[in-house]
Design an enzyme around this catalytic site. Structure first.
Site, PDB file in Angstrom:
ATOM      1  CG  HIS A  46       9.544   5.506   0.120  1.00  0.00           C
ATOM      2  ND1 HIS A  46       8.422   5.880  -0.594  1.00  0.00           N
ATOM      3  CD2 HIS A  46       9.689   4.176  -0.120  1.00  0.00           C
ATOM      4  CE1 HIS A  46       7.930   4.846  -1.237  1.00  0.00           C
ATOM      5  NE2 HIS A  46       8.681   3.796  -0.965  1.00  0.00           N
ATOM      6  CG  HIS A  97       8.044  10.661  -2.104  1.00  0.00           C
ATOM      7  ND1 HIS A  97       7.542  10.730  -0.818  1.00  0.00           N
ATOM      8  CD2 HIS A  97       8.255   9.338  -2.355  1.00  0.00           C
ATOM      9  CE1 HIS A  97       7.442   9.507  -0.324  1.00  0.00           C
ATOM     10  NE2 HIS A  97       7.867   8.650  -1.224  1.00  0.00           N
ATOM     11  CB  CYS A 100       8.314  11.437   2.892  1.00  0.00           C
ATOM     12  SG  CYS A 100       8.035  12.886   1.835  1.00  0.00           S
TER      13      CYS A 100
END
Length: 232
Positions: A74, A62, A163
């Site tokens: 994010h 992530h 992301c």
């Protein structure tokens, strides 16, 4: 008796797809949602505004852009922005249900959370991707400003807008996802495996959903490229 191959094939497919879904796995034996680390768990004094933060997980990574003052921008799949504009509701920690429904409906939001909420107890790598882009790194302030301008609801795609695309655009000027490349290689490998016809069909169907093909597209037309790819 012969074991049913469907659960095994489905499990394999899910494992590969989860490389790109930012699901925070529930702790073993937990019946509720995971809880973030306590405030102050991370030493943010080593982070600078515009830094690219990377949190490795078991099956995925992530990414986020540090904005300063313990804030990280994010991109998260999230179904809620499609139903409400209430910032208080949207800003609540994204549950796994909201996240999975966001992946399915291809809706997401670029949100600002604390470092604790962003990382959920995982280790954080700082600017680890800079070595891959060398002279393409933008100024830290430019990276942070790009992230701030994009905050809000956005479309989501496992392959084209996740992301990683978000952070590489902010820090390097171009949306790139190495996880997407790995995903495509995995799909190609599974489809070429003549021993797993069922898995190939499942991957084909999942790819249709992930790529967001128009509902009017017929199945024969969709599967032609996959069969050609497998034959190649």
């Amino acid at each position: 008796t012969m074991k049913n191959p469907v659960p095994q094939a489905a499990s394999l497919l899910l494992e590969k797809l989860m490389l790109f879904v930012n699901v925070r796995p529930l702790p073993a034996g937990s019946g509720g949602e995971p809880t973030p680390a306590a405030p102050g768990y991370y030493d943010t004094s080593c982070f600078k505004r515009g830094d690219l933060l990377e949190v490795p997980r078991t099956l995925f990574i992530h990414f986020g852009i540090y904005l300063g003052e313990n804030r990280v921008a994010h991109l998260m799949p999230d179904i809620l922005p499609a139903f409400t504009g209430d910032r208080r509701q949207i800003q609540q920690v994204v549950t796994n249900k909201r996240l999975i429904l966001g992946v399915i409906t291809k809706t997401a939001s670029i949100r600002v959370d604390t470092v604790e909420d962003f990382a959920y107890g995982g280790s954080i790598l700082v600017n680890h991707m800079d070595r891959l882009f060398e002279d393409q790194v933008l100024s830290s302030e430019e990276a942070a400003r790009r992230a701030e301008k994009l905050v809000g609801a956005t479309a989501y795609s496992l392959l084209w807008n996740n992301c990683e695309h978000f952070v590489t655009y902010c820090r390097y000027g171009a949306p790139v996802s190495f996880q997407t490349d790995k995903f495509c290689e995995t799909v190609k490998m599974i489809i070429r495996d003549q021993r797993s016809v069922l898995a190939s069909v499942l991957v084909g169907l999942a790819s249709i959903v992930c790529l967001g093909l128009a509902p009017s597209t017929t199945l024969p037309t969709i599967f032609i490229p996959f069969f050609l790819w497998m034959a190649g």
